[in-house]
Design an enzyme around this catalytic site. Structure first.
Site, PDB file in Angstrom:
ATOM      1  N   ASP A   8       0.999  -1.243  -0.012  1.00  0.00           N
ATOM      2  CA  ASP A   8      -0.223  -0.048  -0.237  1.00  0.00           C
ATOM      3  C   ASP A   8       0.919   1.435   0.033  1.00  0.00           C
ATOM      4  OD1 ASP A   8      -2.553   1.631   0.264  1.00  0.00           O
ATOM      5  OD2 ASP A   8      -1.931   1.849   2.541  1.00  0.00           O
ATOM      6  N   SER A   9       0.226   2.361  -0.108  1.00  0.00           N
ATOM      7  CA  SER A   9       0.975   3.640  -0.286  1.00  0.00           C
ATOM      8  C   SER A   9       1.231   4.108   1.353  1.00  0.00           C
ATOM      9  CB  SER A   9       0.039   4.747  -0.786  1.00  0.00           C
ATOM     10  OG  SER A   9      -0.926   4.808  -0.300  1.00  0.00           O
ATOM     11  N   TYR A  40      -0.667   8.637  -2.457  1.00  0.00           N
ATOM     12  CA  TYR A  40      -0.611   8.069  -4.070  1.00  0.00           C
ATOM     13  C   TYR A  40      -2.052   8.885  -4.627  1.00  0.00           C
ATOM     14  CZ  TYR A  40       2.919   4.648  -4.229  1.00  0.00           C
ATOM     15  OH  TYR A  40       3.923   3.771  -3.971  1.00  0.00           O
ATOM     16  N   CYS A  71      -4.232  -1.368  -2.139  1.00  0.00           N
ATOM     17  CA  CYS A  71      -4.372   0.102  -2.272  1.00  0.00           C
ATOM     18  C   CYS A  71      -5.252   0.288  -3.827  1.00  0.00           C
ATOM     19  CB  CYS A  71      -3.088   0.616  -2.466  1.00  0.00           C
ATOM     20  SG  CYS A  71      -3.026   2.593  -2.905  1.00  0.00           S
ATOM     21  N   THR A  73      -5.905   3.014  -5.262  1.00  0.00           N
ATOM     22  CA  THR A  73      -5.169   3.998  -6.235  1.00  0.00           C
ATOM     23  C   THR A  73      -4.205   3.181  -7.191  1.00  0.00           C
ATOM     24  OG1 THR A  73      -5.552   5.802  -4.683  1.00  0.00           O
ATOM     25  CG2 THR A  73      -4.108   6.212  -6.525  1.00  0.00           C
ATOM     26  N   GLU A 166      -4.163   9.400   8.073  1.00  0.00           N
ATOM     27  CA  GLU A 166      -2.721   9.322   8.118  1.00  0.00           C
ATOM     28  C   GLU A 166      -2.418  10.055   9.207  1.00  0.00           C
ATOM     29  OE1 GLU A 166       0.026   8.134   5.817  1.00  0.00           O
ATOM     30  OE2 GLU A 166      -1.409   6.731   5.303  1.00  0.00           O
ATOM     31  N   CYS A 200     -11.186   2.950  -0.691  1.00  0.00           N
ATOM     32  CA  CYS A 200      -9.963   3.411  -0.339  1.00  0.00           C
ATOM     33  C   CYS A 200      -9.497   2.686   1.106  1.00  0.00           C
ATOM     34  CB  CYS A 200      -9.829   4.948  -0.167  1.00  0.00           C
ATOM     35  SG  CYS A 200      -8.257   5.363   0.641  1.00  0.00           S
ATOM     36  N   THR A 201      -8.386   2.048   1.070  1.00  0.00           N
ATOM     37  CA  THR A 201      -7.983   1.319   2.056  1.00  0.00           C
ATOM     38  C   THR A 201      -7.877   2.043   3.339  1.00  0.00           C
ATOM     39  OG1 THR A 201      -5.907   1.202   1.382  1.00  0.00           O
ATOM     40  CG2 THR A 201      -7.163  -0.553   0.491  1.00  0.00           C
ATOM     41  N   HIS A 202      -8.144   3.054   3.210  1.00  0.00           N
ATOM     42  CA  HIS A 202      -7.783   4.133   4.584  1.00  0.00           C
ATOM     43  C   HIS A 202      -9.256   4.317   5.218  1.00  0.00           C
ATOM     44  CE1 HIS A 202      -3.710   4.904   3.199  1.00  0.00           C
ATOM     45  NE2 HIS A 202      -3.485   5.715   4.134  1.00  0.00           N
TER      46      HIS A 202
HETATM   47  N1  DGL Z   1      -4.641   3.460   0.317  1.00  0.00           N
HETATM   48  C1  DGL Z   1      -4.933   4.252  -0.944  1.00  0.00           C
HETATM   49  C2  DGL Z   1      -6.043   3.755  -1.620  1.00  0.00           C
HETATM   50  O1  DGL Z   1      -6.581   2.554  -1.371  1.00  0.00           O
HETATM   51  C3  DGL Z   1      -5.031   5.591  -0.572  1.00  0.00           C
HETATM   52  C4  DGL Z   1      -3.969   6.469   0.025  1.00  0.00           C
HETATM   53  C5  DGL Z   1      -3.237   7.307  -0.869  1.00  0.00           C
HETATM   54  O2  DGL Z   1      -3.744   8.484  -1.398  1.00  0.00           O
HETATM   55  O3  DGL Z   1      -2.133   7.225  -1.008  1.00  0.00           O
HETATM   56  O4  DGL Z   1      -6.784   4.413  -2.574  1.00  0.00           O
END
Ligand code: DGL
Length: 281
Positions: A8-9, A40, A71, A73, A166, A200-202
């Protein structure tokens, strides 16, 4: 050791890995968070592709036969190129690029989700909450159409949500404004949306607040369980891959930024203490 790589990012992929480990606890895993270059979601296609490919190659170099892009993205902007162009070029077969059977595989989170999302909706209207990059890629619209051609897809980019997560602000009062703002904007597009996907995984960290500002009749889906079920199915269908991935129950956490920061923050996503190492890119 041939662990399953989870990429993941930043921290968000830990919400996916947690569910994967719950259903497949015996495998070895390496988690790589590219915290030094997160987010990302606001970056160009080329940048996300370049960063993702670099990290995936690091995971291959560590012995991972299988990498999950945890992730959205990266899945939206890099997966197709990696699968169709890079793997055949990186692992050519005896007769040239081996398109059918490369020795390593990369999977994403979008396909498993789009395969099932339509079955949750009664009104045939689903809402996608995601980063700007994922929304602009239109990956969800295109992929859902393949599996559920009559389902209408509405999207809302939520650029403030990843920074809130974050920075550990996801459960603080300041988050309410931005959570409500984007839920309202999405539901204004169509009040009969009855299924929301946290694409989005966050975002699962924001779930209590998202639930608070979403009508009770709307189902909210996180991807972790869906992706984990899909990986179980994948390993059943690919016994050769299942046997190549080692099963001694080890978990390794790596970050491209500060391991101390990662270890401190990751606990919230992982649910128990994390000790991370550093990967220099
Ligand atoms: N984890 C990323 C996703 O699922 C988003 C976080 C990022 O923007 O880096 O899209």
């Amino acid at each position: 050791m041939h662990p399953i790589g989870i990429f993941d990012s930043g921290y968000g992929g830990l919400t996916i890995m947690r569910e994967i480990v719950r259903v497949l606890p015996h495998y070895d895993y390496v988690y790589l968070g590219d915290n030094a270059r997160t987010p990302y979601g606001t970056r160009s296609f080329e940048t996300v592709y370049h960063y993702t490919l670099e990290c995936v190659q690091e995971l291959f170099a560590m012995g991972c036969p299988l990498v999950v892009l945890a992730c959205n993205t990266a899945s939206a902007k890099a997966l197709r190129n990696i699968q169709q162009l890079d793997l055949p070029a990186l692992y050519p077969g005896p007769n040239g690029p081996e398109r059918r059977n490369p020795p390593v595989r990369v999977l994403g989170v979008i396909r498993p989700t789009t395969e099932v999302i339509g079955s949750y909706s009664k009104t045939g209207e689903v809402g996608i909450l995601a980063t700007k990059g994922t929304v602009l890629s239109d990956s969800y619209v295109v992929e859902i159409e393949k599996f559920f051609p009559t389902v209408r897809v509405f999207q809302e980019a939520c650029p403030m949500w990843v920074p809130l997560v974050e920075n550990g602000e996801f459960d603080q009062p300041g988050a309410d404004y931005f959570v409500k703002q984007h839920i309202d904007r999405l539901l204004t597009q169509s009040p009969t949306i009855d299924t929301l996907l946290l694409a989005c995984t966050h975002y699962p960290l924001l779930l209590p607040k998202i639930r608070q500002y979403t009508p009770d009749n709307v189902t909210i889906l996180s991807q972790g369980e869906i992706v984990a079920r899909s990986l179980v199915d994948y390993l059943h269908r690919h016994p050769d891959m299942a046997t190549r991935c080692t099963q001694t129950g080890q978990r390794t956490f790596l970050t491209t930024d500060s391991p101390a920061d990662f270890s401190r923050q990751a606990t919230v996503f992982w649910g128990e203490p994390v000790v991370a190492g550093h990967l220099a890119l």
